[in-house]
Write a protein that holds these residues in place. Sequence first.
Motif, PDB file in Angstrom:
ATOM      1  N   UNK A  62     -14.886  37.212  -6.857  1.00 33.02           N
ATOM      2  CA  UNK A  62     -14.949  36.918  -8.290  1.00 33.02           C
ATOM      3  C   UNK A  62     -15.488  38.147  -9.025  1.00 33.02           C
ATOM      4  N   UNK A  63     -15.168  38.294 -10.306  1.00 32.53           N
ATOM      5  CA  UNK A  63     -15.795  39.332 -11.120  1.00 32.53           C
ATOM      6  C   UNK A  63     -17.309  39.165 -11.077  1.00 32.53           C
ATOM      7  N   UNK A  64     -18.023  40.285 -11.072  1.00 33.84           N
ATOM      8  CA  UNK A  64     -19.487  40.197 -11.023  1.00 33.84           C
ATOM      9  C   UNK A  64     -20.035  39.822 -12.400  1.00 33.84           C
ATOM     10  N   UNK A  65     -21.174  39.151 -12.388  1.00 32.88           N
ATOM     11  CA  UNK A  65     -21.792  38.645 -13.622  1.00 32.88           C
ATOM     12  C   UNK A  65     -23.217  39.167 -13.708  1.00 32.88           C
ATOM     13  N   UNK A  66     -23.502  39.961 -14.740  1.00 36.34           N
ATOM     14  CA  UNK A  66     -24.867  40.447 -14.942  1.00 36.34           C
ATOM     15  C   UNK A  66     -25.533  39.498 -15.938  1.00 36.34           C
ATOM     16  N   UNK A  67     -26.354  38.580 -15.423  1.00 37.76           N
ATOM     17  CA  UNK A  67     -26.827  37.456 -16.248  1.00 37.76           C
ATOM     18  C   UNK A  67     -28.148  37.717 -16.969  1.00 37.76           C
ATOM     19  N   UNK A  68     -28.635  38.968 -16.971  1.00 34.94           N
ATOM     20  CA  UNK A  68     -29.877  39.272 -17.714  1.00 34.94           C
ATOM     21  C   UNK A  68     -29.878  40.758 -18.039  1.00 34.94           C
ATOM     22  N   UNK A 344     -25.797  35.641  -5.716  1.00 31.16           N
ATOM     23  CA  UNK A 344     -26.680  35.852  -6.877  1.00 31.16           C
ATOM     24  C   UNK A 344     -25.998  36.559  -8.029  1.00 31.16           C
ATOM     25  N   UNK A 345     -24.992  37.370  -7.727  1.00 33.78           N
ATOM     26  CA  UNK A 345     -24.304  38.117  -8.796  1.00 33.78           C
ATOM     27  C   UNK A 345     -22.946  37.493  -9.124  1.00 33.78           C
ATOM     28  N   UNK A 346     -22.683  36.325  -8.528  1.00 32.18           N
ATOM     29  CA  UNK A 346     -21.414  35.629  -8.812  1.00 32.18           C
ATOM     30  C   UNK A 346     -21.702  34.177  -9.232  1.00 32.18           C
ATOM     31  N   UNK A 347     -21.671  33.259  -8.277  1.00 28.98           N
ATOM     32  CA  UNK A 347     -21.761  31.837  -8.650  1.00 28.98           C
ATOM     33  C   UNK A 347     -23.114  31.457  -9.257  1.00 28.98           C
ATOM     34  N   UNK A 348     -24.205  32.005  -8.732  1.00 26.02           N
ATOM     35  CA  UNK A 348     -25.513  31.628  -9.289  1.00 26.02           C
ATOM     36  C   UNK A 348     -25.761  32.300 -10.640  1.00 26.02           C
ATOM     37  N   UNK A 349     -25.204  33.502 -10.816  1.00 26.29           N
ATOM     38  CA  UNK A 349     -25.317  34.166 -12.124  1.00 26.29           C
ATOM     39  C   UNK A 349     -24.541  33.365 -13.173  1.00 26.29           C
ATOM     40  N   UNK A 350     -23.385  32.843 -12.779  1.00 25.35           N
ATOM     41  CA  UNK A 350     -22.605  32.011 -13.704  1.00 25.35           C
ATOM     42  C   UNK A 350     -23.412  30.785 -14.121  1.00 25.35           C
ATOM     43  N   UNK A 351     -24.107  30.216 -13.151  1.00 26.98           N
ATOM     44  CA  UNK A 351     -24.933  29.038 -13.401  1.00 26.98           C
ATOM     45  C   UNK A 351     -26.074  29.352 -14.370  1.00 26.98           C
ATOM     46  N   UNK A 352     -26.651  30.534 -14.190  1.00 24.84           N
ATOM     47  CA  UNK A 352     -27.768  30.940 -15.068  1.00 24.84           C
ATOM     48  C   UNK A 352     -27.312  31.094 -16.514  1.00 24.84           C
ATOM     49  N   UNK A 353     -26.010  31.239 -16.718  1.00 25.46           N
ATOM     50  CA  UNK A 353     -25.476  31.393 -18.076  1.00 25.46           C
ATOM     51  C   UNK A 353     -24.724  30.150 -18.549  1.00 25.46           C
TER      52      UNK A 353
END
Length: 399
Positions: A62-68, A344-353
Amino acid sequence: MTVDLVITNVNLATATENGQPYGAIEDAALAVHKGKIHWLGPKAQAPTATLLLDAKNAWLTPGLIDCHTHLIFGGNRAHEFEWRQQGVSYTEIANRGGGIKSTVTATRAASDEALLAAAQTRLDALMAEGVTSIEIKSGYGLSLEQELRLLRLARELAQANGVTLCTTLLAAHALPPEFHCKDAYIDHIVADILPAAAHAGLADAVDVFCEGVGFTPAQCERVFAAAKALGLPVKGHVEQLSNLHGSALVAAFDGLSVDHIEYLVEADIARLKTAGTTAVLLPAAFYFLRETQRPPIQALREAGVPMAVATDCNPGTAPQASLLTAMNQACVLFGLTPEESFLGATTHAARALGLSQKGTLAPGQDADLLLWHIQSPAELSYGINLVKPARRWVAGAEQ
Ligand code: NIG
Ligand code: FE
């Protein structure tokens, strides 16, 4: 039916719970249609496609997600780094009027163009590593006009770059120079800044800095109550330098995430689990501040609290525009496994957002995809500046 794109001969790191590390499905295929993942599975069963891509055994994630991130700010704090190297602490610098306040001065003085140009350099670095979704906070404006300006610029930046953006209002980051009383500034946030940001549709969430050098839990609670009344989800910079039980406060508001959490205590972890709040680890700040107190990783694991990993990209505590490096730091400094860093940089980052359509490879999810010439997904967390995605798609379109 014929789908838009099939990527075949590919190893999928789906970041879903399928019983395999990384949610892997090896030697598979994935179909994309109308911007979404249409299907994935054994390559012999792939649907026919307008475009067939032979991935030659590369890995798809998945594309990476920088959630902070605090991506938009003026100037830098290299001079404070010199002081710190002479032994002055982050808290001491903040108390001397440096720290966040000096970035507020530089940010207010910068033109929109200058802020966008500086943020573009940092975003370019993140995107080159595969970041397709990002969270950007305000927090260096600290007035109604300036906080809204930062959120507006964040929207402009994301739009121009084709990345998915979540904006976060962080007006409760520090006391602005116009105020001498923290309670009075909180009054202003609650009565004016928050409603203005909400009504302009500029804030997707609301954050606070719950800390001795920031705001007390009682002050943060007032901000959260106002956010909730406006229908905005909350999150917090909590337990970064000390334990004020900010995490329990975020959980009491069913918050999206608690971020930093080096000083989080076990008693508050169960509350995070119950509230469905994600723990966001920011190892770049831990590294840069030479912190020694580690977040309670094992207790979070045992409690089943999802852990995200983000850069915290900011001029004061995390001058780092690299999510892959943060994933490496989460492993080396906090003891995460490479698989945990990846999640942490994919599914859980998505969850954090609260981005339920992103962060995994599964039918119906947005087709934000990265193709990597690696032997194993562990390579994403293993090195520093060793790998970059070879190709990337956002909503099914190659960028
Ligand atoms: O995430 N902790 C508060 N905010 C930032 C640091 C901001 C700054 O020093 O400019 C953080 O670490
Ligand atoms: Fe931060």
